[in-house]
Design an enzyme around this catalytic site. Structure first.
Site, PDB file in Angstrom:
ATOM      1  N   SER A 106       0.840  -1.191   0.000  1.00 40.43           N
ATOM      2  CA  SER A 106       0.000   0.000   0.000  1.00 40.43           C
ATOM      3  C   SER A 106       0.881   1.249   0.000  1.00 40.43           C
ATOM      4  CB  SER A 106      -0.884   0.002   1.250  1.00 40.43           C
ATOM      5  OG  SER A 106      -1.442   1.267   1.502  1.00 40.43           O
TER       6      SER A 106
ATOM      7  N   TYR B 233       0.554  -0.240  10.792  1.00 36.15           N
ATOM      8  CA  TYR B 233       0.117  -0.607   9.439  1.00 36.15           C
ATOM      9  C   TYR B 233       1.204  -0.262   8.422  1.00 36.15           C
ATOM     10  CZ  TYR B 233      -2.824  -0.962   5.258  1.00 36.15           C
ATOM     11  OH  TYR B 233      -3.335  -1.311   4.032  1.00 36.15           O
TER      12      TYR B 233
END
Length: 324
Positions: free
Chosen positions: A156, A182
């Site tokens: 991502s 994350y």
């Protein structure tokens, strides 16, 4: 033919004959993994769909079979929060499959509250990275039996939020932040692709990292509130300028480009977005491009060593410190 952010997954496979090919898709019961599995099965591949819930898995399987007419779709349950369960599945697949032409590592969690896996790892790092490291390295004998196998790791633009804290990857001593955790896990996905490619390129197995973009129709963020997104937008203000989200079909296009397209034959270790090799971009406030640090071979090999050590500690039953 050129592809871009509007390319749909079907555009990548419509002219391919995948008969005799075998692919494994983690997180294949929903979202990008499910769309990838649908396209692969529709072109004749045998597809193993992995997920944590047998109920959701069987429902997804029925839907995929109805959509594709394929009976070569299979579901396997696995709990990525347990390395022993990952090993159980890997042993089963090693016994059952003749080869494996590719893996799509699509399963993951995003910006969750603090939690630990069964093995005491921080959940985002443990599920998004460590479990996939273990599964894929256990399945290397099957990948070696295929010609020019490819491994696709989903990452991502959030990799820009944080690199790997090699001294404290599991937040045992530092304060937990959901977006830092994350970002670390997404950086790990890219570095794992780089490291895997370093280890296996000479054997014809290539690894690539794919950032599918901001995609509508996934359930990654369903647990988050608007307030939870405020720190992310402060750290990546470029996201405020987005005028549209990709569809699931558009998000899956880069995944299938990485897995199948001849343009990438003999290529590995790259970070891909919008069906292109991403440009280097060291600006942490932006959301596009790839940070140079996640393509650093030395860091990739350092992460490989750390991952192997954490896995062996977990499987040996060593208890990790639990943060209060």
């Amino acid at each position: 033919m050129s592809f871009d952010t509007h390319t749909r997954a079907w555009d990548l496979v419509r002219d391919l004959d995948l008969s005799g090919k075998i692919y494994l898709v983690t997180g294949g019961t929903s979202g990008l993994g499910k769309e990838s599995a649908r396209c692969l099965a529709a072109r004749g591949a045998r597809v193993l769909v992995l997920g944590s819930s047998a109920e959701r898995g069987n429902a997804a399987l029925a839907e995929l079979r109805a959509a594709t007419g394929s009976q070569s779709l299979h579901f396997e349950a696995v709990r990525l929060e347990s390395l022993r369960d990952v090993d159980r599945l890997a042993s089963r697949l090693l016994e059952q499959l003749p080869h494996l032409d590719g893996v799509i590592a699509s399963a993951g969690i995003m910006a969750t509250d603090f939690a630990r896996t069964d093995d005491g790892l921080e959940c985002q790092f443990g599920i998004n990275h460590i479990a996939h490291h273990r599964l894929i390295t256990r399945l290397l004998p099957l990948l070696r039996q295929a010609a020019a196998a490819r491994v696709v790791l989903l990452t991502s633009g959030a990799h820009r939020l944080a690199g790997i804290d090699f001294a404290d990857p599991n937040f045992e001593h530092r304060a937990y932040d959901r977006w830092t955790a994350y970002g670390q896990s997404k950086s790990a996905n890219v570095l794992f692709a780089v490291g895997l490619d370093q280890h296996l390129a000479e054997e014809g197995i290539r690894a690539l990292a794919v950032a599918p973009g901001v995609v509508a129709g996934t359930n990654l963020h369903n647990h988050l509130t608007d307030a939870d997104f405020v720190p992310l937008l402060e750290r990546q203000p470029g996201l405020r300028q987005l005028t549209r989200r990709k569809s699931t079909e558009e998000g899956a296009a880069s995944i299938l480009w990485a897995l199948l397209h001849p343009q990438l034959e003999g290529c590995g270790g790259y970070y891909l977005e919008d069906c292109q090799v991403a440009l280097s971009n060291a600006d942490p406030l932006d959301h596009l491009g790839v940070m140079p640090r996640v393509r650093d071979v030395a860091q990739a090999l350092q992460l490989w060593t750390l991952s192997e050590r954490l896995i062996q500690q977990a499987l040996a039953g060593e208890q990790r410190e639990v943060r209060p």
